[in-house]
Structures are given as C-alpha cells and as structure tokens.
Design an enzyme around this catalytic site. Structure first.
Site, PDB file in Angstrom:
ATOM      1  N   THR A 160      -0.644 -11.260 -11.263  1.00 43.70           N
ATOM      2  CA  THR A 160       0.627 -10.528 -11.125  1.00 43.70           C
ATOM      3  C   THR A 160       0.426  -9.365 -10.160  1.00 43.70           C
ATOM      4  O   THR A 160      -0.671  -9.155  -9.633  1.00 43.70           O
ATOM      5  CB  THR A 160       1.072  -9.950 -12.490  1.00 43.70           C
ATOM      6  OG1 THR A 160       0.144  -8.917 -12.858  1.00 43.70           O
ATOM      7  CG2 THR A 160       1.097 -11.011 -13.574  1.00 43.70           C
TER       8      THR A 160
ATOM      9  N   HIS B  98       0.326  -6.333 -10.948  1.00 45.89           N
ATOM     10  CA  HIS B  98      -0.244  -5.184 -11.649  1.00 45.89           C
ATOM     11  C   HIS B  98      -1.388  -4.562 -10.833  1.00 45.89           C
ATOM     12  O   HIS B  98      -1.503  -3.343 -10.706  1.00 45.89           O
ATOM     13  CB  HIS B  98      -0.743  -5.627 -13.033  1.00 45.89           C
ATOM     14  CG  HIS B  98      -1.078  -4.497 -13.941  1.00 45.89           C
ATOM     15  ND1 HIS B  98      -0.120  -3.705 -14.529  1.00 45.89           N
ATOM     16  CD2 HIS B  98      -2.260  -4.009 -14.368  1.00 45.89           C
ATOM     17  CE1 HIS B  98      -0.702  -2.779 -15.274  1.00 45.89           C
ATOM     18  NE2 HIS B  98      -2.004  -2.951 -15.190  1.00 45.89           N
TER      19      HIS B  98
ATOM     20  N   PHE C 172      -5.720   3.617 -13.458  1.00 49.32           N
ATOM     21  CA  PHE C 172      -4.441   4.331 -13.343  1.00 49.32           C
ATOM     22  C   PHE C 172      -4.562   5.767 -13.843  1.00 49.32           C
ATOM     23  O   PHE C 172      -3.893   6.674 -13.324  1.00 49.32           O
ATOM     24  CB  PHE C 172      -3.372   3.573 -14.146  1.00 49.32           C
ATOM     25  CG  PHE C 172      -1.981   4.051 -13.913  1.00 49.32           C
ATOM     26  CD1 PHE C 172      -1.232   3.577 -12.847  1.00 49.32           C
ATOM     27  CD2 PHE C 172      -1.396   4.973 -14.770  1.00 49.32           C
ATOM     28  CE1 PHE C 172       0.058   4.023 -12.630  1.00 49.32           C
ATOM     29  CE2 PHE C 172      -0.105   5.426 -14.572  1.00 49.32           C
ATOM     30  CZ  PHE C 172       0.630   4.950 -13.497  1.00 49.32           C
ATOM     31  N   GLU C 173      -5.397   5.978 -14.860  1.00 51.08           N
ATOM     32  CA  GLU C 173      -5.532   7.317 -15.486  1.00 51.08           C
ATOM     33  C   GLU C 173      -6.519   8.224 -14.735  1.00 51.08           C
ATOM     34  O   GLU C 173      -6.581   9.433 -14.999  1.00 51.08           O
ATOM     35  CB  GLU C 173      -5.986   7.178 -16.941  1.00 51.08           C
ATOM     36  CG  GLU C 173      -4.916   6.713 -17.908  1.00 51.08           C
ATOM     37  CD  GLU C 173      -4.544   5.239 -17.775  1.00 51.08           C
ATOM     38  OE1 GLU C 173      -5.437   4.435 -17.459  1.00 51.08           O
ATOM     39  OE2 GLU C 173      -3.359   4.908 -17.951  1.00 51.08           O
TER      40      GLU C 173
ATOM     41  N   PHE D 245     -13.411   8.661  -3.766  1.00 49.42           N
ATOM     42  CA  PHE D 245     -12.796   7.403  -4.204  1.00 49.42           C
ATOM     43  C   PHE D 245     -13.860   6.306  -4.338  1.00 49.42           C
ATOM     44  O   PHE D 245     -14.103   5.533  -3.421  1.00 49.42           O
ATOM     45  CB  PHE D 245     -11.729   6.999  -3.182  1.00 49.42           C
ATOM     46  CG  PHE D 245     -10.869   5.841  -3.608  1.00 49.42           C
ATOM     47  CD1 PHE D 245     -10.009   5.947  -4.692  1.00 49.42           C
ATOM     48  CD2 PHE D 245     -10.908   4.641  -2.913  1.00 49.42           C
ATOM     49  CE1 PHE D 245      -9.202   4.884  -5.076  1.00 49.42           C
ATOM     50  CE2 PHE D 245     -10.107   3.567  -3.291  1.00 49.42           C
ATOM     51  CZ  PHE D 245      -9.252   3.689  -4.371  1.00 49.42           C
TER      52      PHE D 245
ATOM     53  N   ARG E 146     -20.673  -5.491  -5.521  1.00 51.43           N
ATOM     54  CA  ARG E 146     -20.530  -4.108  -5.032  1.00 51.43           C
ATOM     55  C   ARG E 146     -20.940  -3.076  -6.073  1.00 51.43           C
ATOM     56  O   ARG E 146     -20.740  -1.881  -5.887  1.00 51.43           O
ATOM     57  CB  ARG E 146     -19.074  -3.887  -4.604  1.00 51.43           C
ATOM     58  CG  ARG E 146     -18.761  -4.607  -3.311  1.00 51.43           C
ATOM     59  CD  ARG E 146     -17.298  -4.909  -3.120  1.00 51.43           C
ATOM     60  NE  ARG E 146     -17.077  -5.647  -1.873  1.00 51.43           N
ATOM     61  CZ  ARG E 146     -17.379  -6.949  -1.696  1.00 51.43           C
ATOM     62  NH1 ARG E 146     -17.913  -7.648  -2.680  1.00 51.43           N
ATOM     63  NH2 ARG E 146     -17.178  -7.536  -0.535  1.00 51.43           N
TER      64      ARG E 146
ATOM     65  N   CYS F 297     -12.824   0.064 -11.563  1.00 56.50           N
ATOM     66  CA  CYS F 297     -12.920  -1.277 -10.995  1.00 56.50           C
ATOM     67  C   CYS F 297     -11.617  -2.019 -11.278  1.00 56.50           C
ATOM     68  O   CYS F 297     -11.274  -2.220 -12.445  1.00 56.50           O
ATOM     69  CB  CYS F 297     -14.106  -2.010 -11.626  1.00 56.50           C
ATOM     70  SG  CYS F 297     -14.159  -3.740 -11.169  1.00 56.50           S
ATOM     71  N   VAL F 298     -10.910  -2.354 -10.220  1.00 58.90           N
ATOM     72  CA  VAL F 298      -9.648  -3.070 -10.367  1.00 58.90           C
ATOM     73  C   VAL F 298      -9.829  -4.471  -9.776  1.00 58.90           C
ATOM     74  O   VAL F 298     -10.209  -4.611  -8.609  1.00 58.90           O
ATOM     75  CB  VAL F 298      -8.481  -2.337  -9.661  1.00 58.90           C
ATOM     76  CG1 VAL F 298      -7.153  -2.897 -10.148  1.00 58.90           C
ATOM     77  CG2 VAL F 298      -8.545  -0.837  -9.906  1.00 58.90           C
ATOM     78  N   ILE F 299      -9.598  -5.483 -10.624  1.00 59.83           N
ATOM     79  CA  ILE F 299      -9.820  -6.867 -10.191  1.00 59.83           C
ATOM     80  C   ILE F 299      -8.476  -7.594 -10.159  1.00 59.83           C
ATOM     81  O   ILE F 299      -7.707  -7.541 -11.134  1.00 59.83           O
ATOM     82  CB  ILE F 299     -10.808  -7.586 -11.142  1.00 59.83           C
ATOM     83  CG1 ILE F 299     -12.147  -6.830 -11.129  1.00 59.83           C
ATOM     84  CG2 ILE F 299     -11.006  -9.042 -10.713  1.00 59.83           C
ATOM     85  CD1 ILE F 299     -13.171  -7.356 -12.123  1.00 59.83           C
TER      86      ILE F 299
HETATM   87  N1  INI Z   1      -7.266  -0.931 -14.970  1.00 61.33           N
HETATM   88  C1  INI Z   1      -8.379  -1.001 -14.248  1.00 61.33           C
HETATM   89  O1  INI Z   1      -9.095   0.008 -14.114  1.00 61.33           O
HETATM   90  N2  INI Z   1      -8.762  -2.180 -13.671  1.00 61.33           N
HETATM   91  C2  INI Z   1      -8.001  -3.311 -13.792  1.00 61.33           C
HETATM   92  O2  INI Z   1      -8.408  -4.369 -13.240  1.00 61.33           O
HETATM   93  C3  INI Z   1      -6.798  -3.239 -14.534  1.00 61.33           C
HETATM   94  N3  INI Z   1      -5.989  -4.432 -14.690  1.00 61.33           N
HETATM   95  O3  INI Z   1      -6.282  -5.461 -14.090  1.00 61.33           O
HETATM   96  O4  INI Z   1      -4.999  -4.401 -15.427  1.00 61.33           O
HETATM   97  C4  INI Z   1      -6.439  -2.013 -15.128  1.00 61.33           C
HETATM   98  N4  INI Z   1      -5.310  -1.886 -15.866  1.00 61.33           N
HETATM   99  C5  INI Z   1      -5.081  -0.789 -16.773  1.00 61.33           C
HETATM  100  C6  INI Z   1      -4.478   0.436 -16.097  1.00 61.33           C
HETATM  101  O5  INI Z   1      -5.442   1.097 -15.289  1.00 61.33           O
HETATM  102  C7  INI Z   1      -3.993   1.436 -17.131  1.00 61.33           C
HETATM  103  O6  INI Z   1      -5.058   1.847 -17.948  1.00 61.33           O
HETATM  104  C8  INI Z   1      -2.863   0.892 -18.023  1.00 61.33           C
HETATM  105  O7  INI Z   1      -1.820   0.335 -17.241  1.00 61.33           O
HETATM  106  C9  INI Z   1      -2.270   2.015 -18.924  1.00 61.33           C
HETATM  107  O8  INI Z   1      -1.711   3.067 -18.123  1.00 61.33           O
END
Ligand code: INI
Length: 159
Positions: A88, A90, A59-60, A115, A129, A82-84
């Site tokens: 939920t 999220h 997210f950051e 990206f 990956r 890496c987003v898994i």
């Molecule tokens: N951030 C990720 O980079 N990958 C994830 O899988 C993930 N999950 O699953 O929650 C994740 N969450 C944190 C998010 O990126 C922020 O750091 C947080 O919400 C604070 O802003």
C-alpha cells in the site's frame, strides 16, 4: 582572504549525542543502533556521552528528535529507523514524514539531526544496509554527526 570550512571527525569532550531508534523492524534497527554506537566509540565517544530514545516507528522519530534537539543537551541527534515497502502507500507516507520531519527539526533547532533511516524495497535490502554487504547506515549516520558537529563549530554564529 577566503575560508574553507570543512569538518573533521575529532570529538570534543563536551559533546553528547542522542540516538532516536524506532522499534518497527527491530531486528534491523538494532543493527543500525549497534553500528551507530560502535562508530561513535571508535572515534572516542564514551558510552556515557550517548543517550538512546526508543520510539514506536519511523513516523514518530521526528517528534522525539525535536524534543531531544530542543533540550540543549546534545551536539547532534542521530535518527535511525527502517521502512520497508509493502503493498500500500503507507510506506510513502512514513518515508515522507520521517524525511521531512527530520530535516525540519534540524533547520528549526539548528542542531544537526541526522537521517539514518533505511527506506528499502525488501527485508533483504534492509539487512544489506544494516551491516552486511552494503555497509551499515547507522555507522554512516554517526560519521555524519561527528562531521556536522565539527563543521558547525567552525562557522561563526553557529553557537
Ligand atoms: N514504521 C516503520 O518504522 N517502518 C515501517 O516499515 C512501517 N510500516 O511498514 O508500516 C512503519 N509503520 C508504523 C509507523 O511508523 C507509525 O509507527 C504508525 O503509523 C503509528 O503512527
């Protein structure tokens, strides 16, 4: 007379690259970072021309990428995270924010912002990956960065 613009992977001595990498799922993002660095190195980019910024999560990533891109110091910014998928929504929010944010930074600054964010259903898919059987998305991101820098340098008005 028609012109075809197409970038190659030549590296120009003045080019500097920034890599933004998130700490969330660090076991995997470290592999993406290693792949991205190794690929830049393979194409002749010395370590001194590669800066790395670590941030908390996917997210950051766009905000850090924006700061780096707007600094004027970098020819390209490579974004790795890496987003898994969990149980939920999220996952969807983080993926959407990362993807649209990275694209916006690129369009707003004119700097190629790449990206290299894995979005997977499982840890296994992510490892596949990040250097095992399905390549390394970090390495792919570096190749894309090199090509985009080269391509944009050819198109008039891109400076
Ligand atoms: N951030 C990720 O980079 N990958 C994830 O899988 C993930 N999950 O699953 O929650 C994740 N969450 C944190 C998010 O990126 C922020 O750091 C947080 O919400 C604070 O802003």
């Amino acid at each position: 007379m028609s012109t075809i613009y197409e970038g190659d992977f030549m590296w120009d001595q003045q080019s500097r690259f920034a890599i933004v990498v998130s700490r969330f799922n660090e076991l995997i993002t470290d592999l993406l970072l290693a792949g991205a660095r190794a690929t830049l190195k393979k194409h002749g980019v010395p370590d001194d021309n590669i800066d790395v910024a670590r941030c908390p999560g996917g997210f950051e990533v766009p905000l850090v990428a924006r700061r780096l891109a707007a600094s004027g110091r970098y020819s390209a910014v490579i974004c790795l995270a890496c987003v898994i998928r969990g149980h939920t929504s999220h996952y969807d929010h983080v993926c959407d924010a990362a993807a649209s944010g990275v694209q916006r930074v690129s369009l707003d600054t004119g700097v190629p912002v790449i990206f290299g964010v894995l979005t997977t259903d499982s840890v296994q898919q992510a490892f596949e990956r990040a250097g095992s059987k399905a390549g390394n998305r970090g390495a792919d991101a570096s190749v894309t960065a090199l090509e985009m820098v080269n391509l944009l340098a050819q198109i008039p008005g891109s400076e």
